[in-house]
Scaffold this motif. Sequence first.
Motif, PDB file in Angstrom:
ATOM      1  N   ILE A   1       0.841  -1.194   0.000  1.00 55.56           N
ATOM      2  CA  ILE A   1       0.000   0.000   0.000  1.00 55.56           C
ATOM      3  C   ILE A   1       0.880   1.248   0.000  1.00 55.56           C
ATOM      4  O   ILE A   1       2.012   1.222   0.501  1.00 55.56           O
ATOM      5  N   ARG A   2       0.355   2.304  -0.580  1.00 54.34           N
ATOM      6  CA  ARG A   2       1.032   3.603  -0.551  1.00 54.34           C
ATOM      7  C   ARG A   2      -0.028   4.691  -0.629  1.00 54.34           C
ATOM      8  O   ARG A   2      -1.194   4.424  -0.946  1.00 54.34           O
ATOM      9  N   ALA A   3       0.379   5.912  -0.332  1.00 53.63           N
ATOM     10  CA  ALA A   3      -0.517   7.060  -0.447  1.00 53.63           C
ATOM     11  C   ALA A   3      -0.086   7.903  -1.639  1.00 53.63           C
ATOM     12  O   ALA A   3       1.113   8.039  -1.915  1.00 53.63           O
ATOM     13  N   LYS A   4      -1.068   8.453  -2.323  1.00 56.26           N
ATOM     14  CA  LYS A   4      -0.809   9.331  -3.474  1.00 56.26           C
ATOM     15  C   LYS A   4      -1.471  10.667  -3.189  1.00 56.26           C
ATOM     16  O   LYS A   4      -2.616  10.715  -2.733  1.00 56.26           O
ATOM     17  N   VAL A   5      -0.746  11.761  -3.457  1.00 63.45           N
ATOM     18  CA  VAL A   5      -1.316  13.100  -3.282  1.00 63.45           C
ATOM     19  C   VAL A   5      -1.210  13.839  -4.611  1.00 63.45           C
ATOM     20  O   VAL A   5      -0.180  13.795  -5.285  1.00 63.45           O
ATOM     21  N   VAL A   6      -2.309  14.498  -4.968  1.00 63.76           N
ATOM     22  CA  VAL A   6      -2.397  15.268  -6.210  1.00 63.76           C
ATOM     23  C   VAL A   6      -2.808  16.690  -5.842  1.00 63.76           C
ATOM     24  O   VAL A   6      -3.739  16.886  -5.068  1.00 63.76           O
ATOM     25  N   VAL A   7      -2.112  17.672  -6.402  1.00 65.90           N
ATOM     26  CA  VAL A   7      -2.486  19.072  -6.230  1.00 65.90           C
ATOM     27  C   VAL A   7      -2.980  19.578  -7.582  1.00 65.90           C
ATOM     28  O   VAL A   7      -2.315  19.381  -8.602  1.00 65.90           O
ATOM     29  N   GLU A   8      -4.148  20.200  -7.577  1.00 64.13           N
ATOM     30  CA  GLU A   8      -4.744  20.691  -8.820  1.00 64.13           C
ATOM     31  C   GLU A   8      -3.871  21.740  -9.499  1.00 64.13           C
ATOM     32  O   GLU A   8      -3.080  22.433  -8.836  1.00 64.13           O
ATOM     33  N   ALA A   9      -4.071  21.890 -10.814  1.00 58.91           N
ATOM     34  CA  ALA A   9      -3.382  22.929 -11.574  1.00 58.91           C
ATOM     35  C   ALA A   9      -3.688  24.288 -10.963  1.00 58.91           C
ATOM     36  O   ALA A   9      -4.793  24.528 -10.482  1.00 58.91           O
ATOM     37  N   ALA A  10      -2.695  25.158 -10.933  1.00 59.33           N
ATOM     38  CA  ALA A  10      -2.799  26.509 -10.359  1.00 59.33           C
ATOM     39  C   ALA A  10      -3.112  26.448  -8.865  1.00 59.33           C
ATOM     40  O   ALA A  10      -3.693  27.374  -8.310  1.00 59.33           O
ATOM     41  N   GLY A  11      -2.708  25.360  -8.210  1.00 57.46           N
ATOM     42  CA  GLY A  11      -2.985  25.168  -6.791  1.00 57.46           C
ATOM     43  C   GLY A  11      -2.038  25.883  -5.860  1.00 57.46           C
ATOM     44  O   GLY A  11      -2.178  25.779  -4.640  1.00 57.46           O
ATOM     45  N   GLY A  12      -1.056  26.578  -6.394  1.00 58.33           N
ATOM     46  CA  GLY A  12      -0.095  27.267  -5.537  1.00 58.33           C
ATOM     47  C   GLY A  12       1.116  26.382  -5.254  1.00 58.33           C
ATOM     48  O   GLY A  12       1.151  25.209  -5.610  1.00 58.33           O
ATOM     49  N   ASN A  13       2.102  26.949  -4.580  1.00 58.43           N
ATOM     50  CA  ASN A  13       3.328  26.210  -4.265  1.00 58.43           C
ATOM     51  C   ASN A  13       3.245  25.680  -2.832  1.00 58.43           C
ATOM     52  O   ASN A  13       3.376  26.429  -1.874  1.00 58.43           O
ATOM     53  N   ASN A  14       3.042  24.374  -2.716  1.00 60.68           N
ATOM     54  CA  ASN A  14       2.931  23.714  -1.418  1.00 60.68           C
ATOM     55  C   ASN A  14       4.060  22.717  -1.202  1.00 60.68           C
ATOM     56  O   ASN A  14       3.967  21.837  -0.350  1.00 60.68           O
ATOM     57  N   THR A  15       5.124  22.857  -1.974  1.00 63.37           N
ATOM     58  CA  THR A  15       6.201  21.863  -1.956  1.00 63.37           C
ATOM     59  C   THR A  15       7.004  21.848  -0.659  1.00 63.37           C
ATOM     60  O   THR A  15       7.780  20.920  -0.435  1.00 63.37           O
ATOM     61  N   ASP A  16       6.814  22.833   0.207  1.00 64.87           N
ATOM     62  CA  ASP A  16       7.512  22.834   1.494  1.00 64.87           C
ATOM     63  C   ASP A  16       6.733  22.078   2.572  1.00 64.87           C
ATOM     64  O   ASP A  16       7.166  21.994   3.719  1.00 64.87           O
ATOM     65  N   LYS A  17       5.597  21.484   2.208  1.00 66.08           N
ATOM     66  CA  LYS A  17       4.764  20.695   3.129  1.00 66.08           C
ATOM     67  C   LYS A  17       4.814  19.230   2.726  1.00 66.08           C
ATOM     68  O   LYS A  17       5.083  18.905   1.572  1.00 66.08           O
ATOM     69  N   SER A  18       4.524  18.342   3.678  1.00 61.28           N
ATOM     70  CA  SER A  18       4.599  16.907   3.416  1.00 61.28           C
ATOM     71  C   SER A  18       3.343  16.172   3.858  1.00 61.28           C
ATOM     72  O   SER A  18       2.721  16.529   4.861  1.00 61.28           O
ATOM     73  N   LEU A  19       3.015  15.130   3.115  1.00 64.07           N
ATOM     74  CA  LEU A  19       1.976  14.173   3.493  1.00 64.07           C
ATOM     75  C   LEU A  19       2.654  13.079   4.304  1.00 64.07           C
ATOM     76  O   LEU A  19       3.746  12.622   3.967  1.00 64.07           O
ATOM     77  N   THR A  20       2.015  12.657   5.401  1.00 65.04           N
ATOM     78  CA  THR A  20       2.530  11.561   6.216  1.00 65.04           C
ATOM     79  C   THR A  20       1.525  10.429   6.208  1.00 65.04           C
ATOM     80  O   THR A  20       0.325  10.641   6.408  1.00 65.04           O
ATOM     81  N   MET A  21       2.029   9.208   5.973  1.00 65.41           N
ATOM     82  CA  MET A  21       1.222   7.998   6.067  1.00 65.41           C
ATOM     83  C   MET A  21       1.859   7.125   7.139  1.00 65.41           C
ATOM     84  O   MET A  21       3.067   6.868   7.096  1.00 65.41           O
ATOM     85  N   ALA A  22       1.065   6.690   8.116  1.00 61.27           N
ATOM     86  CA  ALA A  22       1.582   5.870   9.210  1.00 61.27           C
ATOM     87  C   ALA A  22       0.653   4.693   9.463  1.00 61.27           C
ATOM     88  O   ALA A  22      -0.559   4.815   9.333  1.00 61.27           O
ATOM     89  N   LEU A  23       1.246   3.567   9.841  1.00 58.20           N
ATOM     90  CA  LEU A  23       0.459   2.436  10.327  1.00 58.20           C
ATOM     91  C   LEU A  23       0.328   2.631  11.829  1.00 58.20           C
ATOM     92  O   LEU A  23       1.327   2.852  12.521  1.00 58.20           O
ATOM     93  N   VAL A  24      -0.899   2.577  12.324  1.00 61.52           N
ATOM     94  CA  VAL A  24      -1.180   2.870  13.730  1.00 61.52           C
ATOM     95  C   VAL A  24      -1.790   1.630  14.366  1.00 61.52           C
ATOM     96  O   VAL A  24      -2.763   1.077  13.865  1.00 61.52           O
ATOM     97  N   PHE A  25      -1.202   1.224  15.494  1.00 61.82           N
ATOM     98  CA  PHE A  25      -1.640   0.004  16.185  1.00 61.82           C
ATOM     99  C   PHE A  25      -2.345   0.338  17.483  1.00 61.82           C
ATOM    100  O   PHE A  25      -2.127   1.311  18.104  1.00 61.82           O
TER     101      PHE A  25
END
Length: 130
Positions: A106-130
């Motif tokens: 499994i993996r996570a995919k993130v898509v930013v719409e065209a003209a969505g601004g510059n968000n490249t300094d932020k990150s998506l985190t995916m974690a398995l939680v028990f």
Amino acid sequence: MHSLKDAELIHTVALPAAAATATTDPFNLIQKPPHECHFEVELALPALPSLADTKKATVTLEDSEDGITFATIAALASMEVTGAGGVGSAAAIRKVRLPSDVRQYIRAKVVVEAAGGNNTDKSLTMALVF
């Protein structure tokens, strides 16, 4: 509700530029379906102050049999945030339990719409939680 995290079971990926896609490294669930998941997957996006008004960042979970070819897990809804009021979007966290027929990777995919601004300094985190 699950709340324990293992540092080795957390993957992050920088958000892509507008009109682009980024994916986390995949997790290998070790076993093939059907299986019982004794954990949840947590997806976390920080506040995105640069996300343009009405533009969306969309996160989906994908699975794969071979760790190479991935497809959206249809049983799980996407997580979306939308820029508004000139201040972007608020942070968002979502926990989901995987369906029993999820494939081995499994993996996570993130898509930013065209003209969505510059968000490249932020990150998506995916974690398995028990």
